[in-house]
Motif scaffolding. Structure first.
Motif, PDB file in Angstrom:
ATOM      1  N   ALA A 764       0.835  -1.216   0.000  1.00 15.53           N
ATOM      2  CA  ALA A 764       0.000   0.000   0.000  1.00 15.53           C
ATOM      3  C   ALA A 764       0.861   1.254   0.000  1.00 15.53           C
ATOM      4  O   ALA A 764       0.580   2.227  -0.733  1.00 15.53           O
ATOM      5  CB  ALA A 764      -0.923  -0.012   1.215  1.00 15.53           C
ATOM      6  N   ARG A 765       1.930   1.237   0.799  1.00 12.99           N
ATOM      7  CA  ARG A 765       2.805   2.411   0.869  1.00 12.99           C
ATOM      8  C   ARG A 765       3.494   2.655  -0.475  1.00 12.99           C
ATOM      9  O   ARG A 765       3.555   3.794  -0.961  1.00 12.99           O
ATOM     10  CB  ARG A 765       3.840   2.197   1.970  1.00 12.99           C
ATOM     11  CG  ARG A 765       4.789   3.377   2.163  1.00 12.99           C
ATOM     12  CD  ARG A 765       5.675   3.198   3.373  1.00 12.99           C
ATOM     13  NE  ARG A 765       6.622   2.107   3.218  1.00 12.99           N
ATOM     14  CZ  ARG A 765       6.651   1.020   3.986  1.00 12.99           C
ATOM     15  NH1 ARG A 765       5.760   0.874   4.961  1.00 12.99           N
ATOM     16  NH2 ARG A 765       7.558   0.076   3.798  1.00 12.99           N
ATOM     17  N   CYS A 766       3.988   1.600  -1.085  1.00 16.69           N
ATOM     18  CA  CYS A 766       4.683   1.747  -2.367  1.00 16.69           C
ATOM     19  C   CYS A 766       3.717   2.132  -3.486  1.00 16.69           C
ATOM     20  O   CYS A 766       4.075   2.906  -4.388  1.00 16.69           O
ATOM     21  CB  CYS A 766       5.403   0.445  -2.712  1.00 16.69           C
ATOM     22  SG  CYS A 766       6.787   0.067  -1.614  1.00 16.69           S
ATOM     23  N   MET A 767       2.518   1.617  -3.438  1.00 12.06           N
ATOM     24  CA  MET A 767       1.535   1.949  -4.465  1.00 12.06           C
ATOM     25  C   MET A 767       1.166   3.422  -4.408  1.00 12.06           C
ATOM     26  O   MET A 767       1.043   4.089  -5.449  1.00 12.06           O
ATOM     27  CB  MET A 767       0.288   1.080  -4.281  1.00 12.06           C
ATOM     28  CG  MET A 767      -0.685   1.143  -5.438  1.00 12.06           C
ATOM     29  SD  MET A 767      -0.009   0.358  -6.923  1.00 12.06           S
ATOM     30  CE  MET A 767      -0.578   1.482  -8.182  1.00 12.06           C
ATOM     31  N   ASP A 768       1.001   3.940  -3.204  1.00  6.78           N
ATOM     32  CA  ASP A 768       0.687   5.370  -3.061  1.00  6.78           C
ATOM     33  C   ASP A 768       1.829   6.223  -3.614  1.00  6.78           C
ATOM     34  O   ASP A 768       1.594   7.235  -4.295  1.00  6.78           O
ATOM     35  CB  ASP A 768       0.437   5.708  -1.588  1.00  6.78           C
ATOM     36  CG  ASP A 768      -0.860   5.115  -1.066  1.00  6.78           C
ATOM     37  OD1 ASP A 768      -1.721   4.746  -1.904  1.00  6.78           O
ATOM     38  OD2 ASP A 768      -1.011   4.996   0.167  1.00  6.78           O
ATOM     39  N   ALA A 769       3.058   5.819  -3.305  1.00  4.35           N
ATOM     40  CA  ALA A 769       4.215   6.579  -3.788  1.00  4.35           C
ATOM     41  C   ALA A 769       4.307   6.534  -5.306  1.00  4.35           C
ATOM     42  O   ALA A 769       4.593   7.550  -5.956  1.00  4.35           O
ATOM     43  CB  ALA A 769       5.492   6.034  -3.164  1.00  4.35           C
ATOM     44  N   ASP A 771       1.859   6.109  -7.436  1.00  2.29           N
ATOM     45  CA  ASP A 771       0.789   6.936  -7.999  1.00  2.29           C
ATOM     46  C   ASP A 771       1.202   8.414  -8.030  1.00  2.29           C
ATOM     47  O   ASP A 771       0.925   9.137  -9.006  1.00  2.29           O
ATOM     48  CB  ASP A 771      -0.496   6.762  -7.194  1.00  2.29           C
ATOM     49  CG  ASP A 771      -1.141   5.410  -7.413  1.00  2.29           C
ATOM     50  OD1 ASP A 771      -0.807   4.749  -8.431  1.00  2.29           O
ATOM     51  OD2 ASP A 771      -1.965   4.997  -6.576  1.00  2.29           O
ATOM     52  N   ALA A 772       1.881   8.856  -6.976  1.00  2.00           N
ATOM     53  CA  ALA A 772       2.356  10.238  -6.935  1.00  2.00           C
ATOM     54  C   ALA A 772       3.402  10.478  -8.022  1.00  2.00           C
ATOM     55  O   ALA A 772       3.429  11.551  -8.658  1.00  2.00           O
ATOM     56  CB  ALA A 772       2.934  10.551  -5.558  1.00  2.00           C
ATOM     57  N   ARG A 775       1.683  10.852 -11.398  1.00  2.00           N
ATOM     58  CA  ARG A 775       1.036  12.158 -11.539  1.00  2.00           C
ATOM     59  C   ARG A 775       2.073  13.238 -11.852  1.00  2.00           C
ATOM     60  O   ARG A 775       1.830  14.143 -12.684  1.00  2.00           O
ATOM     61  CB  ARG A 775       0.264  12.507 -10.264  1.00  2.00           C
ATOM     62  CG  ARG A 775      -0.984  11.671 -10.051  1.00  2.00           C
ATOM     63  CD  ARG A 775      -1.845  12.268  -8.953  1.00  2.00           C
ATOM     64  NE  ARG A 775      -1.184  12.299  -7.661  1.00  2.00           N
ATOM     65  CZ  ARG A 775      -1.233  11.304  -6.776  1.00  2.00           C
ATOM     66  NH1 ARG A 775      -1.928  10.187  -7.051  1.00  2.00           N
ATOM     67  NH2 ARG A 775      -0.607  11.411  -5.620  1.00  2.00           N
ATOM     68  N   ARG A 908       9.611  -2.296  -2.572  1.00  2.00           N
ATOM     69  CA  ARG A 908       8.463  -3.188  -2.775  1.00  2.00           C
ATOM     70  C   ARG A 908       8.880  -4.654  -2.750  1.00  2.00           C
ATOM     71  O   ARG A 908       8.129  -5.526  -2.277  1.00  2.00           O
ATOM     72  CB  ARG A 908       7.788  -2.863  -4.122  1.00  2.00           C
ATOM     73  CG  ARG A 908       6.614  -3.791  -4.458  1.00  2.00           C
ATOM     74  CD  ARG A 908       5.493  -3.574  -3.466  1.00  2.00           C
ATOM     75  NE  ARG A 908       4.465  -4.610  -3.583  1.00  2.00           N
ATOM     76  CZ  ARG A 908       4.408  -5.710  -2.851  1.00  2.00           C
ATOM     77  NH1 ARG A 908       5.367  -5.956  -1.945  1.00  2.00           N
ATOM     78  NH2 ARG A 908       3.427  -6.565  -2.993  1.00  2.00           N
TER      79      ARG A 908
END
Length: 996
Positions: A764-769, A771-772, A775, A908
């Motif tokens: 979850a932490r790596c996925m959020d990063a 995604d940023a 963007r 990850r």
């Protein structure tokens, strides 16, 4: 009453003892004036050819008897008696058939309902003496006596003797037959020995006793008001069944039914035994029959053990443990002089099939032929079943040819079984030919026929042909059932048509056809084949919601779906659920688990794969065999692995074992050379091509400096090396890095829930990063057409100076690379820029990135005076350039480099775990490759996330780390090695490595 010159019923009677002219004996109706009271006498051999008898209610004069003779068939098979009156005897077709036991002509009505036999008001007997239709009524077992009248007794003896082959003359006619008084009393007090009585004799005695009670009934009394207070009952099979069904488990069966057995003949007893077995009372049926077997030969009930009852009980032997009993019963029949017929041998053959003793079943068939007994359709059906189980489809077709050549009309079951034999052997064309023969013979196909054809085409991957059969099924108006749809959905799964499988499932619902576990298994497998693990999960949940219990196939298909989707956490939970439900994983499941765990690339998952390998090995999977002879100079090993993950884990465990042998037994253990062979096993749903496994193993061993030489020949992979080279490599650092994960560290002590929870958090932490990052990449796409050409030509110098600034300012490498990204954005923004000022701009961009990423202003942070000393740029110039950069980029000075994305990818995969730093085999080579990529002008316009993926995948591939591009990263980034930007970028990175 009928005359028949072809049997004993039509024999002549010569009152002169054979000297007079023959006079045809005329049968007369006996005792009956209408209703159900008519008594008809027929010889027994009518029933050997009897197929259908109808009795109309009314006087004997209006009764019609329909007999249809079948040419020279002396068998009760297929006998059916139907009635318009309450007196009914119904023997269903195939009562001597496979799985149905042996009933024959029953003593009483045998009209079956869903809950058992229905009651009747009169009885029908088939015995040695002929056929007797009798009054309905109630007799107690203690009140049965002699015949109804002298005329009945005369007629009875007349028929019995004629059936025994005697000519009735005055010398052998009894006094009662000539109109004399009844025969003398027999009993314990009589000087005459008790003769053995037939069932009809005992029944007639019962009616005489009943009449004696009738004469004692006075006004206000009922027939049931006897001295004992018990009703007088003429016991039927239905009555005895009701008695048995009411018994408590501890109550004796024999004590309850013994008196009732006196009212039955052997065929009715066979019907009783069969119905008890059918209703789940097999033990009580065995008790009754074994008690009858144990009676002395002179006992009144010993005659009940004959061909009918023996054959029935043989047919009820169903398990392997009961096969011996069936054989012993046949031996007992022979010892008693009871000849086995085609029904007996057919029943025994069927027991052999149920016990999976196919050779024995064929031995029984050959013995039957040796005894001159002609097989019937049931026999041939059973023989075809044997060939189906053996996969001998050609023999099944030959058997069909043989029975048709003998003039036997094959039934739909016969054709279906032959089609099934072709189906299981992968012969859809021959299955279709049998189908055409079936139609030509005028046999109407059943749902089973169409299902077998659909399954045959499904196995061959011919989904279009399967759909044609399905449409033909609809045109002919044949009902589609759950098996039909399950077979068609399975065919879709094998053809990779998962969308069509879902359409059929929806059509199935519209037709109100309820799916079963087989249907859901096919749907889950179809979704797995299409890589749609989400849909597979939905169907698994729907299966449970519908009350279906998942089986081993369900879990195997679900785990295969998770493997295709890279869902290693879900696969582990499914395996845990599978084991908790009592299902045992097979080779396919363990191979799928090895694959999904190892291909994830996550250290936590790969350590679990190594642990799971040990569990599978204890369960008989992934065994490593030593095939070396004592005198051989070669140390040979062999194993079986169906997937890349399973092969890699097996080889790693084997290599660790070799190192242990070296430390324990010394170099002499290895002889001159060492060889490992990986074989192909029986094809399974999880099997991968040998070439894929071979390439992965070759890459792993080559990247770790292994001396093994890999070869692929006929789907067999061979690894061989000299012992001297192997011993050196087993002590090298590269070997230690390769097998480091086998130790497991603290992960081995973590529970499954702890491992899964840890990975969920990291993912979850790596996925959020990530995604940023995406963007930011979308918002800052560089326009390479506007890049300052003069600066671009000096790209290597730019990168070199940036790294020099980083060292001088004591900044982290990722800060320097982020500054480079910011510098590239400035160069592509389209402003008029003096190329000679690029060093000042570069320094300003690095300082801006450092303030955003390294908490500028903290103690130790370089001030402008110190920076001026290191760079030669004054503070005013730096501040002015920083102001310009912010203006050119409209205040957005954010940036992310490929080096920082590589760190995210490695996090990850689990390289944040300090104890697994030795397993980080790319750490040494990664900085140099990143410098080369940053210095390449072709890499400037590439997304940092794509460039990072290419650098990581290429370096892992060179180091022999499998997989090169882990599934967990594929799922996070949606980058594939097969398409998109990544493959082209990897080609460029590989070219850069040649100069490293």
């Amino acid at each position: 009453n009928n005359n028949n010159n072809n049997n004993s019923h039509g024999r002549t009677v010569d009152p002169t003892g054979g000297t007079g002219s023959p006079v045809q004996q005329q049968q007369q109706p006996v005792a009956g004036e209408g209703g159900n009271g008519g008594l008809f006498l027929l010889p027994a051999n009518y029933f050997s050819d009897l197929e259908s008898v109808d009795f109309a209610s009314g006087a004997p004069e209006s009764s019609e008897l329909f007999l249809r003779q079948q040419s020279q068939h002396q068998s009760f098979a297929g006998t059916t008696l139907n009635s318009c009156a309450p007196s009914v005897l119904s023997l269903t077709s195939g009562d001597f058939g496979v799985n149905e036991g042996c009933v024959g002509g029953a003593h009483h009505s045998a009209s079956f309902s869903a809950s058992g036999l229905s009651s009747t008001t009169s009885n029908v007997q088939v015995a040695e003496d002929g056929y007797t239709g009798e009054f309905g009524g109630f007799l107690s077992s203690s009140q049965l006596g002699g015949c109804q009248s002298q005329q009945q007794h005369h007629q009875y003896q007349h028929n019995r003797r004629r059936s025994e082959g005697q000519t009735l003359t005055p010398s052998n006619l009894s006094n009662s037959q000539l109109g004399a008084p009844p025969p003398p009393h027999y009993g314990p007090s009589s000087p005459f020995p008790m003769p053995q009585q037939s069932a009809s004799q005992r029944r007639n005695q019962g009616y005489r006793k009943l009449f004696q009670q009738v004469t004692k009934v006075s006004k206000g009394q009922k027939l049931t008001d006897s001295e004992s207070g018990a009703p007088y009952t003429d016991m039927t099979v239905e009555d005895i069944l009701r008695i048995v069904f009411k018994l408590a488990p501890q109550e004796s069966t024999i004590a309850a039914v013994e008196k009732g057995l006196y009212y039955l003949d052997s065929s009715a007893t066979a019907a009783l035994l069969k119905e008890l077995s059918k209703q789940g009372q097999l033990k009580r049926a065995v008790d009754i029959f074994d008690w009858l077997r144990g009676l002395p030969s002179g006992h009144e009930l010993s005659h009940l053990c004959d061909l009918y009852t023996y054959t029935t009980m043989i047919s009820q032997c169903g398990s392997h443990q009961q096969l011996r009993r069936a054989l012993e019963l046949v031996a007992e029949m022979r010892s008693r002089g009871i000849e086995c017929n085609v029904h007996t041998y057919s029943a025994l053959m069927n027991v052999c099939i149920k016990a999976n003793e196919l050779d024995l079943g064929q031995d029984v068939y050959r013995q039957m032929l040796e005894e001159g007994i002609a097989p019937n359709l049931v026999t041939y059906n059973i023989l075809i079943d044997v060939f189906v189980k053996r996969g001998q489809w050609e023999e099944a077709i030959k058997t069909l040819d043989r029975l048709e050549g003998q003039g036997i009309q094959a039934e739909v079951r016969t054709y279906n079984t032959v089609i099934s034999a072709c189906n299981k052997s992968g012969q859809p064309e021959h299955a279709l030919q049998i189908y055409e023969r079936m139609l030509s013979a005028g046999v109407k196909p059943s749902a089973t026929t169409y299902t077998a054809l659909i399954s045959a085409y499904g196995r061959a991957g011919k989904i279009d042909n399967a759909l044609e059969i399905f449409q033909d099924m609809i045109r002919r108006g044949c009902e589609r059932n759950v098996i039909t749809y399950s077979s068609l959905i399975s065919a879709c799964e094998k053809a990779g048509r998962w969308e069509l499988a879902l359409e059929l499932f929806n059509k199935m619902h519209k037709e109100n056809c309820k799916p079963n576990v087989v249907t859901y298994n096919s749907l889950i497998a179809a979704c797995a084949h299409g890589g749609h693990w989400e849909k597979a999960t939905e169907f698994f949940q729907l299966l449970q919601a519908q009350g279906c219990k998942p089986d081993s196939i369900t879990f195997s298909a679900l785990i295969a779906a998770f493997e295709k989707g890279g869902q290693w956490r879900r696969a582990l939970k499914a395996l845990e659920q599978m084991q908790a439900s009592g299902c045992h994983p097979d080779a396919a499941v363990f191979n799928s688990m090895m694959e999904v765990l190892w291909q994830s690339g996550v250290i936590l998952a790969q350590v679990k794969a190594l642990q799971l390998w040990s569990l599978a090995n204890r369960n008989g999977q992934f065994r490593i065999y030593t095939n070396s002879r004592q005198e051989s100079p070669m140390l040979q090993y062999s194993t079986v692995a169906l997937t890349t993950g399973a092969a890699i884990v097996t080889i790693l465990r084997w290599l660790v074992e070799l190192r242990s042998k070296l430390l324990k037994d010394g170099p002499a253990f290895f002889r001159e050379s060492v060889v490992m062979t990986l074989h192909k096993a029986k094809q399974t749903r999880s099997e991968q091509p040998s070439l894929v496994i071979y390439e992965a193993l070759s890459s792993m061993l080559l990247g770790s400096g292994s001396p093994f030489r890999a070869q692929l020949l006929d789907h067999t992979i061979t690894l061989d090396t000299t012992s001297a080279a192997l011993i050196v490599w087993l002590g090298s650092p590269s070997f230690a890095e390769l097998v480091f994960l086998v130790q497991g560290g603290s992960i081995r002590r973590m529970t499954l829930d702890m491992v899964l929870s840890e990975d969920v958090t990291v993912a979850a932490r790596c996925m959020d990063a990530f995604d940023a990052i995406r963007r930011l990449e979308d918002a800052t796409v560089p326009n390479m057409a506007m890049y300052n050409a003069a600066v671009l030509q000096q790209r290597p110098q730019v990168v070199h100076l940036a790294l020099k600034y980083g060292v001088a300012f004591a900044f982290r490498e990722d800060t320097v690379y982020d500054g480079l990204m910011l510098f590239d954005r400035v160069m592509c923004c389209g402003v008029v820029f003096n190329p000679n000022l690029w060093p000042l701009c570069l320094c300003s961009c690095i300082l801006l990135s450092a303030r955003q990423g390294e908490a500028g202003g903290t103690p130790g942070w370089p001030n402008y005076d110190s920076i001026a000393l290191l760079t030669g740029f004054g503070a005013d110039a730096l501040l002015a350039m920083e102001h310009n950069v912010r203006g050119w980029l409209r205040g957005d000075t954010s940036g992310i480099s490929a080096q920082r994305v590589v760190q995210l990818y490695e996090e990850r995969l689990g390289h944040y775990l300090q104890e697994f730093k030795p397993a980080h085999r790319t750490a040494k080579e990664m900085p140099a490759l990143l410098v080369k990529a940053a210095a390449s002008p072709a890499c400037i316009g590439v997304r940092p996330s794509v460039l990072a993926a290419a650098v990581l995948a290429v370096l892992r591939s060179i180091k022999g780390i499998i997989p090169a591009w882990p599934v967990s990263l594929q799922l996070m980034t949606n980058y594939s090695l097969a398409s998109g930007e990544l493959p082209a970028c990897m080609l460029h990175v590989e070219s850069l490595l040649q100069s490293v």
